[in-house]
Design a protein around this motif. Structure first.
Motif, PDB file in Angstrom:
ATOM      1  N   ALA A 136     -15.226  24.584 -14.821  1.00  0.00           N
ATOM      2  CA  ALA A 136     -16.452  25.164 -14.809  1.00  0.00           C
ATOM      3  C   ALA A 136     -16.397  26.703 -15.227  1.00  0.00           C
ATOM      4  O   ALA A 136     -15.697  27.354 -14.353  1.00  0.00           O
ATOM      5  N   THR A 191     -21.256  23.972 -12.731  1.00  0.00           N
ATOM      6  CA  THR A 191     -20.943  23.463 -13.954  1.00  0.00           C
ATOM      7  C   THR A 191     -20.782  24.810 -15.188  1.00  0.00           C
ATOM      8  O   THR A 191     -21.089  25.818 -14.579  1.00  0.00           O
ATOM      9  N   ALA A 224     -13.829  21.482 -11.425  1.00  0.00           N
ATOM     10  CA  ALA A 224     -14.963  20.604 -11.593  1.00  0.00           C
ATOM     11  C   ALA A 224     -15.384  19.960 -10.172  1.00  0.00           C
ATOM     12  O   ALA A 224     -14.761  19.799  -9.065  1.00  0.00           O
ATOM     13  N   LEU A 269     -18.887  16.473 -17.063  1.00  0.00           N
ATOM     14  CA  LEU A 269     -19.186  17.187 -15.866  1.00  0.00           C
ATOM     15  C   LEU A 269     -18.136  17.108 -14.719  1.00  0.00           C
ATOM     16  O   LEU A 269     -18.181  17.648 -13.749  1.00  0.00           O
TER      17      LEU A 269
END
Length: 384
Positions: A183, A217, A196, A178
């Motif tokens: 994303a 995300t 990100a 993550l």
């Protein structure tokens, strides 16, 4: 129907236990490389329909071997094994519900093969991706014209501890992605990649959660399946305040890089090193956790600007003795597998959960989730 559950961690064990309760399921085989994990799963299930099998799951051939004679499989495996499980299921003509939603664009290339095999493969069927997906899809379906869909979810500790205010409730390897992975989202009918840790937003949830923050995300399959139905679509992941800033700082310094560096003649991946350092810092005060979820969809309904909101705050399940994250991830997958067994799902091919659990199927599925302990509240607002 004969079901094979691949992986017997907390999520896989929950799938096994719950599936075996349904009359349509004749047998459930719990499979894992770790024999003691399999034995523990069978013991917890305590059901004559449950069998255990220790086996390697590292190759397509390994998975094919355990899927022989199975009608349905539920994959509770690491991300790296998801594509192998899908190919194995198609070759063995076995329906598959997969918890992993990553690399959807690669998986959907197998759509025709799955159709020819006469099976349905459902990737990303947990809580997020999973529940969030079909809530967003249903919200869009309920509107005449959809402007924005935001899917927000996160697993957080019941009693957060400094300095990171987070505890790992599944694989740390997946969590670290993550902080570094761009994303995927959708804007004006196009796929877009956002940096990100971008889109930091403060938000609050009902007590005892309080103030949190979220960043954008990966939207997984919804970016592909819903991009032409809504102007903007994003997924966001929730943490307590301050967490994202600290992790962004570490990422900027290179602690999550994959490229090996030389330290006194030894090649070390910074990310692997960081995993070892962070793991003990990401243990909670207790095993109790909370899963928060909020899906907001807004647009026009009968000429009026309207907003639909679904919200969940779910706690550690002491009756089942599992984390909230395990419960809210396992039960949607388990329930969908049982719907396949009941003949309620008739589609074939690679089909996302947001294409399945909408319209007439939406309310019955939500009702069964509630009966199984996943309670999601709904609110409709007229926006002025």
């Amino acid at each position: 129907m004969r079901v094979v559950v691949l992986g017997t961690g907390m999520i896989g064990t929950t799938v096994v236990c719950e599936l075996a309760k349904f009359p349509e399921i004749a047998a459930v085989t719990a499979v894992d490389v770790n024999e003691s994990s399999v034995e523990k799963c069978v013991e917890i299930a305590n059901n004559q329909k449950v069998y255990g099998k220790q086996a390697s799951l590292e190759t397509i051939e390994d998975i094919q071997n355990v899927l022989k004679d199975a009608d349905i499989a539920v994959a509770c495996l690491p991300h790296s094994l998801s594509p192998l499980a899908i190919e194995a299921a198609i070759s063995e003509k076995c329906h598959l519900v997969d918890l992993v939603g990553s690399k959807y664009e690669e998986k959907v290339k197998l759509d025709q093969k799955a159709k020819e095999a006469g099976v349905v493969i459902v990737p990303g069927c947990g809580v997020a991706p999973g529940i969030t997906n079909f809530l967003a899809a249903q919200g869009i379906e309920m509107l005449d014209e959809a402007d924005e869909a935001v899917m927000t979810c996160g697993g957080i500790p019941r009693f957060p501890q400094p300095p990171l205010w987070y505890q790992v409730v599944f694989r740390l390897e997946s969590v670290l992605g993550l902080y570094t992975r761009p994303a995927l989202a959708a804007e004006n009918g196009e796929l877009v990649e956002l940096p990100a840790l971008s889109g930091l937003e403060k938000m609050s949830f009902p007590e005892p959660v309080g103030m949190c923050e979220a960043v954008i995300t990966d939207a997984h399959s919804t970016a592909y399946t819903l991009k032409d139905k809504v102007k903007r679509l994003y997924e966001k992941t929730v943490r307590y305040e301050g967490h994202w800033e600290r992790m962004k700082f570490l990422s900027q310094l290179g602690f999550f890089d994959d490229e090996p560096i030389d330290i006194n003649g030894t090649q070390i991946r910074p990310r692997a090193f960081s995993e070892k350092i962070l793991a003990p810092k990401l243990q909670g005060k207790t095993k109790e956790d909370i899963t928060v979820l909020r899906v907001e969809v807004n647009g026009r309904k009968s000429g009026v600007q309207t907003k639909y909101t679904w919200e969940m705050v779910d706690f550690y399940d002491y009756e089942r003795n599992i984390t909230s994250m395990a419960k809210t991830t396992a039960i949607p997958a388990m329930l969908l597998a049982n719907w396949i067994a009941e003949g309620k799902i008739t589609e074939k091919g690679i089909v996302s959960v947001e294409e399945l659990i909408i319209k007439d199927r939406f309310a019955p599925f939500m009702e069964q989730l509630g009966e199984l302990g996943i309670n999601i509240r709904f609110k409709e607002e007229v926006l002025v």
